[in-house]
Design an enzyme around this catalytic site. Structure first.
Site, PDB file in Angstrom:
ATOM      1  N   HIS A  44      13.747 -83.414 -10.348  1.00 48.02           N
ATOM      2  CA  HIS A  44      14.466 -83.824 -11.553  1.00 48.02           C
ATOM      3  C   HIS A  44      15.035 -82.569 -12.206  1.00 48.02           C
ATOM      4  O   HIS A  44      14.555 -82.116 -13.232  1.00 48.02           O
ATOM      5  CB  HIS A  44      13.534 -84.581 -12.504  1.00 48.02           C
ATOM      6  N   CYS A  99       5.466 -82.929   1.488  1.00 48.77           N
ATOM      7  CA  CYS A  99       4.765 -81.642   1.463  1.00 48.77           C
ATOM      8  C   CYS A  99       3.520 -81.711   2.359  1.00 48.77           C
ATOM      9  O   CYS A  99       2.815 -82.728   2.376  1.00 48.77           O
ATOM     10  CB  CYS A  99       4.369 -81.350   0.025  1.00 48.77           C
ATOM     11  N   GLU A 129       4.138 -89.651  -6.152  1.00 45.41           N
ATOM     12  CA  GLU A 129       3.079 -89.202  -5.228  1.00 45.41           C
ATOM     13  C   GLU A 129       1.927 -90.203  -5.222  1.00 45.41           C
ATOM     14  O   GLU A 129       1.379 -90.533  -4.157  1.00 45.41           O
ATOM     15  CB  GLU A 129       2.569 -87.812  -5.638  1.00 45.41           C
ATOM     16  N   SER A 220       7.894 -83.895 -16.145  1.00 46.40           N
ATOM     17  CA  SER A 220       7.085 -83.205 -15.142  1.00 46.40           C
ATOM     18  C   SER A 220       5.694 -82.899 -15.697  1.00 46.40           C
ATOM     19  O   SER A 220       5.539 -82.127 -16.652  1.00 46.40           O
ATOM     20  CB  SER A 220       7.795 -81.902 -14.739  1.00 46.40           C
ATOM     21  N   ASN A 222       3.259 -81.228 -14.336  1.00 45.24           N
ATOM     22  CA  ASN A 222       2.781 -79.846 -14.182  1.00 45.24           C
ATOM     23  C   ASN A 222       3.447 -78.919 -15.187  1.00 45.24           C
ATOM     24  O   ASN A 222       2.856 -77.951 -15.640  1.00 45.24           O
ATOM     25  CB  ASN A 222       2.914 -79.383 -12.721  1.00 45.24           C
ATOM     26  N   SER A 265       9.137 -77.460  -9.827  1.00 41.91           N
ATOM     27  CA  SER A 265      10.461 -77.905  -9.382  1.00 41.91           C
ATOM     28  C   SER A 265      11.571 -77.223 -10.169  1.00 41.91           C
ATOM     29  O   SER A 265      12.702 -77.703 -10.206  1.00 41.91           O
ATOM     30  CB  SER A 265      10.567 -79.426  -9.470  1.00 41.91           C
TER      31      SER A 265
HETATM   32  S1  SF4 Z   1       2.931 -78.893  -6.099  1.00 45.99           S
HETATM   33 FE1  SF4 Z   1       4.393 -78.472  -4.475  1.00 45.99          FE
HETATM   34  S2  SF4 Z   1       3.197 -77.405  -2.876  1.00 45.99           S
HETATM   35 FE2  SF4 Z   1       1.772 -78.421  -4.254  1.00 45.99          FE
HETATM   36  S3  SF4 Z   1       1.389 -80.430  -3.341  1.00 45.99           S
HETATM   37 FE3  SF4 Z   1       3.023 -80.738  -4.794  1.00 45.99          FE
HETATM   38  S4  SF4 Z   1       4.883 -80.469  -3.594  1.00 45.99           S
HETATM   39 FE4  SF4 Z   1       3.209 -79.597  -2.392  1.00 45.99          FE
END
Ligand code: SF4
Length: 353
Positions: A44, A99, A129, A220, A222, A265
């Site tokens: 994104h 991934c 995911e 996001s 993260n 990302s």
């Molecule tokens: S953060 Fe990136 S490297 Fe880690 S699992 Fe997700 S896609 Fe894979």
């Protein structure tokens, strides 16, 4: 005139290897002349999507939007086995950008199902995911915040696994919670090491600066976690998606050193553009006058092999950051000579009885 005389960029930043490889696969496919789609936006990020779009890569929400004979790239989050079968049935070429860490999680889940565990998956419901993982363990109980955890039943044999980008502290707290809910508890720590390193570097940076800008998508998880960690450290932080979101120099107060970090990302070019914008709008006279050179130097001092945007030979950087800054379509390639980092091995199970 502002007070900022230095901008520092977090040590290991830019795309994670999973995102980088998925983006590269889409580029390679389009460059080979294939009609290429990504199933959902590969990241994104406006600049990345524009860059892929310029190469002819079109993002689709459903497989039914892909014409017969076209190619569909699966993004790093992965998909359910049912989606793979549907792509085959439609006669689409599928390029798997899942991934390798996520593939490891999917395999682990499959094994837990075969072994008859009641599975708890720590993750954000409806995150792609998590949706993909549920294709391997449809009966898994998805929990997110602590308020959800009362839904976890008491069972003889239970297993805990997590979406890759969940914060480690939350996973550890849930594991401790579940110890009292099962006779046998199998814990698979599938928090991605890249996520952990990103958080460590962001905390280190936050401790060394007076203000920090976190760059990444609003949705996001993260990226939001990075912002939260900065706040825990006590360093004022704002989260933006791109350089042009920074419009008010007063947010920097009288900070002299400002940090920049980004989610997995967020391409490094966006971080450089943000660094330059900070210096231009809130820098001292000398810093503002040399904003570009200082931003390039900050990125050069920060990036590691894990931080580059592409592994493709001779590829130009993403158009996003610099184009946004200069109002141009694409800047000349700035070489960042970085080595490849092999992906880590899939997570290993730990069984507590
Ligand atoms: S953060 Fe990136 S490297 Fe880690 S699992 Fe997700 S896609 Fe894979």
């Amino acid at each position: 005139m502002g007070t900022v005389h230095e901008v520092r960029i977090a040590r290991r930043t830019g795309f994670c290897y999973g995102v980088r490889e998925a983006v590269d696969k889409a580029k390679e496919s389009a460059d080979a002349g294939k009609r290429t789609h990504t199933l959902g936006q590969v990241v994104h990020n406006e600049g990345v999507i524009a860059d892929l779009g310029a190469r002819g890569v079109v993002s689709i929400a459903e497989l039914s939007e892909a014409g017969a004979g076209s190619t569909v790239v699966i993004r790093a989050h992965g998909v359910t086995p049912a989606v793979r079968s549907a792509a085959e049935e439609r006669g689409l070429e599928m390029i798997d950008g899942t991934c390798s860490w996520v593939i490891g999680e999917q395999r682990q889940l499959q094994g837990l199902v075969e072994d008859g565990y009641t599975i708890v998956l720590l993750g954000t419901p409806n995150h792609p995911e998590v949706v993909g993982l549920l294709g391997f363990a449809p009966d898994a109980i998805v929990v997110d915040d602590e308020s959800d955890w009362d839904r976890i039943p008491r069972k003889k044999r239970m297993a805990l696994i997590t979406q890759s980008t969940q914060p480690p502290w939350k996973f550890e707290r849930l594991a401790a919670f579940m110890v009292g809910r099962a006779h046998e508890l199998k814990i698979i720590n599938s928090v991605c090491p890249v996520t952990i390193r990103r958080q460590e570097d962001t905390v280190e940076l936050a401790r060394a600066v007076e203000f920090i800008v976190v760059v990444g998508g609003r949705q996001s998880a993260n990226t939001r976690e990075l912002t939260r960690l900065c706040e825990i450290v006590g360093t004022p932080a704002i989260q933006v998606e791109r350089a042009r979101d920074l419009t008010d120099a007063s947010v920097f107060g009288d900070a002299r050193i400002v940090g920049v970090t980004g989610g997995t990302s967020t391409p490094i070019e966006d971080l450089e553009a943000v660094a330059e914008r900070i210096l231009t709008m809130a820098g001292t006279g000398a810093a503002a006058a040399n904003a570009h050179a200082l931003a390039v130097a900050a990125l050069g001092a920060a990036v590691t092999p894990a931080g580059r945007t592409t592994s493709l030979r001779g590829a130009a950087p993403m158009a996003s950051g610099r184009a946004e800054r200069d109002g141009q379509a694409r800047s000349p390639a700035r070489r960042v000579n970085l080595r490849a980092v092999p992906p880590p091995a899939p997570p290993a199970p730990v069984t507590a009885r």
